[in-house]
Design a protein around this motif. Structure first.
Motif, mmCIF file in Angstrom:
data_model
loop_
_atom_site.group_PDB
_atom_site.id
_atom_site.type_symbol
_atom_site.label_atom_id
_atom_site.label_comp_id
_atom_site.label_asym_id
_atom_site.label_seq_id
_atom_site.Cartn_x
_atom_site.Cartn_y
_atom_site.Cartn_z
ATOM 1 N N PRO A 24 -4.863 9.966 -2.957
ATOM 2 C CA PRO A 24 -4.178 9.089 -1.996
ATOM 3 C C PRO A 24 -2.716 9.462 -1.832
ATOM 4 C CG PRO A 24 -4.408 7.987 -4.099
ATOM 5 C CD PRO A 24 -5.126 9.307 -4.231
ATOM 6 N N LYS A 25 -2.222 9.352 -0.616
ATOM 7 C CA LYS A 25 -0.820 9.645 -0.338
ATOM 8 C C LYS A 25 -0.028 8.371 -0.070
ATOM 9 C CE LYS A 25 -1.775 13.876 -0.823
ATOM 10 N NZ LYS A 25 -3.120 13.568 -1.339
ATOM 11 N N LEU A 26 -0.746 7.282 0.103
ATOM 12 C CA LEU A 26 -0.119 5.977 0.306
ATOM 13 C C LEU A 26 -0.906 4.935 -0.470
ATOM 14 C CD1 LEU A 26 0.429 5.889 4.175
ATOM 15 C CD2 LEU A 26 2.237 6.068 2.473
ATOM 16 N N LYS A 27 -0.196 3.980 -1.035
ATOM 17 C CA LYS A 27 -0.854 2.811 -1.608
ATOM 18 C C LYS A 27 -0.202 1.590 -0.982
ATOM 19 C CE LYS A 27 0.129 0.990 -5.566
ATOM 20 N NZ LYS A 27 0.285 0.614 -6.982
ATOM 21 N N VAL A 28 -1.006 0.748 -0.382
ATOM 22 C CA VAL A 28 -0.476 -0.443 0.270
ATOM 23 C C VAL A 28 -0.994 -1.678 -0.441
ATOM 24 C CG1 VAL A 28 -0.245 -1.710 2.438
ATOM 25 C CG2 VAL A 28 -0.441 0.767 2.476
ATOM 26 N N ASP A 29 -0.082 -2.444 -1.024
ATOM 27 C CA ASP A 29 -0.423 -3.718 -1.657
ATOM 28 C C ASP A 29 -0.091 -4.838 -0.687
ATOM 29 O OD1 ASP A 29 -1.144 -2.518 -4.122
ATOM 30 O OD2 ASP A 29 0.967 -2.389 -4.681
ATOM 31 N N PHE A 30 -1.108 -5.537 -0.226
ATOM 32 C CA PHE A 30 -0.884 -6.621 0.726
ATOM 33 C C PHE A 30 -1.195 -7.959 0.068
ATOM 34 C CE2 PHE A 30 -0.249 -9.135 4.167
ATOM 35 C CZ PHE A 30 -1.382 -9.609 4.833
ATOM 36 N N ASN A 31 -0.207 -8.829 0.027
ATOM 37 C CA ASN A 31 -0.360 -10.158 -0.563
ATOM 38 C C ASN A 31 -0.625 -11.162 0.561
ATOM 39 O OD1 ASN A 31 0.169 -12.763 -1.687
ATOM 40 N ND2 ASN A 31 1.280 -11.773 -3.370
ATOM 41 N N GLN A 32 -1.844 -11.651 0.625
ATOM 42 C CA GLN A 32 -2.223 -12.579 1.693
ATOM 43 C C GLN A 32 -1.424 -13.879 1.637
ATOM 44 O OE1 GLN A 32 -3.917 -11.193 4.178
ATOM 45 N NE2 GLN A 32 -5.922 -12.148 3.999
ATOM 46 N N SER A 33 -1.072 -14.306 0.448
ATOM 47 C CA SER A 33 -0.386 -15.597 0.316
ATOM 48 C C SER A 33 1.044 -15.549 0.844
ATOM 49 C CB SER A 33 -0.394 -16.055 -1.144
ATOM 50 O OG SER A 33 0.299 -15.129 -1.973
ATOM 51 N N THR A 34 1.695 -14.403 0.709
ATOM 52 C CA THR A 34 3.074 -14.276 1.206
ATOM 53 C C THR A 34 3.142 -13.620 2.578
ATOM 54 O OG1 THR A 34 3.408 -12.104 0.154
ATOM 55 C CG2 THR A 34 3.943 -14.074 -1.159
ATOM 56 N N GLY A 35 2.082 -12.911 2.961
ATOM 57 C CA GLY A 35 2.089 -12.197 4.226
ATOM 58 C C GLY A 35 2.922 -10.932 4.193
ATOM 59 N N VAL A 36 3.183 -10.412 2.986
ATOM 60 C CA VAL A 36 4.045 -9.237 2.833
ATOM 61 C C VAL A 36 3.250 -8.083 2.219
ATOM 62 C CG1 VAL A 36 6.095 -8.286 1.713
ATOM 63 C CG2 VAL A 36 6.122 -10.627 2.588
ATOM 64 N N ALA A 37 3.372 -6.917 2.823
ATOM 65 C CA ALA A 37 2.762 -5.699 2.292
ATOM 66 C C ALA A 37 3.845 -4.797 1.716
ATOM 67 C CB ALA A 37 2.005 -4.961 3.388
ATOM 68 N N VAL A 38 3.526 -4.150 0.608
ATOM 69 C CA VAL A 38 4.418 -3.151 0.022
ATOM 70 C C VAL A 38 3.724 -1.797 0.130
ATOM 71 C CG1 VAL A 38 5.711 -2.397 -2.002
ATOM 72 C CG2 VAL A 38 5.360 -4.852 -1.598
ATOM 73 N N MET A 39 4.351 -0.882 0.854
ATOM 74 C CA MET A 39 3.788 0.447 1.040
ATOM 75 C C MET A 39 4.498 1.421 0.114
ATOM 76 S SD MET A 39 3.480 2.729 4.541
ATOM 77 C CE MET A 39 2.348 1.569 5.312
ATOM 78 N N HIS A 40 3.740 1.992 -0.812
ATOM 79 C CA HIS A 40 4.270 2.959 -1.767
ATOM 80 C C HIS A 40 3.906 4.364 -1.292
ATOM 81 C CE1 HIS A 40 4.748 -0.273 -4.866
ATOM 82 N NE2 HIS A 40 3.684 -0.761 -4.245
ATOM 83 N N MET A 41 4.920 5.158 -0.963
ATOM 84 C CA MET A 41 4.656 6.556 -0.609
ATOM 85 C C MET A 41 4.459 7.342 -1.894
ATOM 86 S SD MET A 41 7.391 7.219 2.491
ATOM 87 C CE MET A 41 8.824 6.630 1.566
#
Length: 296
Positions: A39-56
């Motif tokens: 993988p070249k990207l990991k995206v953690d999406f928190n449904q409760s906050t509505g915020v995604a963190v994209m890790h390159m």
């Protein structure tokens, strides 16, 4: 039905020959051939906050290769289409570097067709981020030259690690390359005309403290607090009603976006004609050879 809690989206394959940014200088990194499951990207999406963190995580330095840019644009588009995602934090999983910028190997020794495809992907990355309805925060936890700086400039807010070893800036002229008009316009919108003129002509890379002084970044924090600070910051931005913030953002950025969208094909052709010139290819080749000798 949408899943609840944190989601991890794994997106990959971006073969890349990369270059490393150390102490403000670009250095060729060893060729790395990654298999399709890496993988070249990991995206953690928190449904409760509505915020995604994209890790390159395109080792060694998150170079923006054609493959990586393609996966990146797909990831952003998926988040944009999910109306429950209101914020995006962009950061790096690689030590000491946010992104070393455009992959030189996608510009050197390649066909005009490949160069055109590559440049279209660079345009698409910028358009998707700069026009995003999401609140976008750059959590810059390492050096960010050239295309890495452009990526951070597209965001609504930039938080950088307070480390004198890290640098940021549009330093294309140091490689004999000219930053296109939409790079220029994005920086002018951030730090003003005169500062941009000096920065682009001289290919300046700014230390984190100097970047703060000119407004290239908005905040400096200790390195181990970059992501936590970004998480707090995005919460403040999300307290503003979405429609009001989105319309205001569009109003501010639309002229710059329209300028590229109405000139995309001409911009691609200009890039291809420029980058495939014998003199430019020779310059890039000499630069790569110099870096290889430094490494050996």
């Amino acid at each position: 039905m949408k899943p609840s809690g944190n989601q991890q989206l794994w997106l990959g394959d971006a073969n890349a020959n990369s270059y490393r940014s150390l102490s403000g200088h670009l250095r060729l990194a060893p060729e790395r051939r990654n298999n399709s499951t890496s993988p070249k990207l990991k995206v953690d999406f928190n449904q409760s906050t509505g915020v995604a963190v994209m890790h390159m995580q395109n080792p060694p330095v998150n170079s923006l290769s054609l493959g990586f840019l393609t996966e990146f644009c797909i990831a952003v588009e998926k988040l944009e289409m999910d109306k429950s995602c209101r914020g995006l934090i962009l950061t790096s999983s690689q030590p000491k570097v946010f992104s070393a910028g455009l992959d030189i190997m996608d510009m050197y020794g390649k066909s005009p067709e490949h160069c055109a495809e590559f440049w279209r992907a660079v345009q698409e990355m910028w358009l998707k981020l700069y026009s995003s309805n999401m609140v976008t925060i750059a959590a810059i936890n390492g050096s960010s030259p050239a295309g890495g700086c452009l990526m951070s400039l597209t965001c609504d807010y930039r938080i950088m690690a307070d480390n004198p070893r890290y640098s940021i800036g549009l330093n294309e002229t140091q490689l004999g390359i000219v930053a296109p008009f939409w790079f220029k316009d994005t920086m002018i919108n951030t730090v003003g005309h005169r500062t941009t003129e000096m920065a682009l002509e001289l290919g300046l890379l700014y230390s984190s403290s100097d970047a703060l002084k000119i407004g290239l970044v908005d905040q400096l924090v200790p390195e181990d607090q970059v992501l936590a600070t970004a998480t707090k910051t995005v919460t403040k931005w999300l307290a503003i009603p979405d429609h009001a913030r989105q319309i205001t953002k569009s109003m501010m950025r639309k002229p710059t976006i329209d300028k590229l969208t109405s000139n995309r094909e001409a911009d691609i052709q200009f890039f291809v004609n420029f980058i495939t010139k014998d003199s430019i290819q020779k310059s890039l080749g000499m630069y790569l050879e110099m870096l290889k000798k430094r490494k050996s």
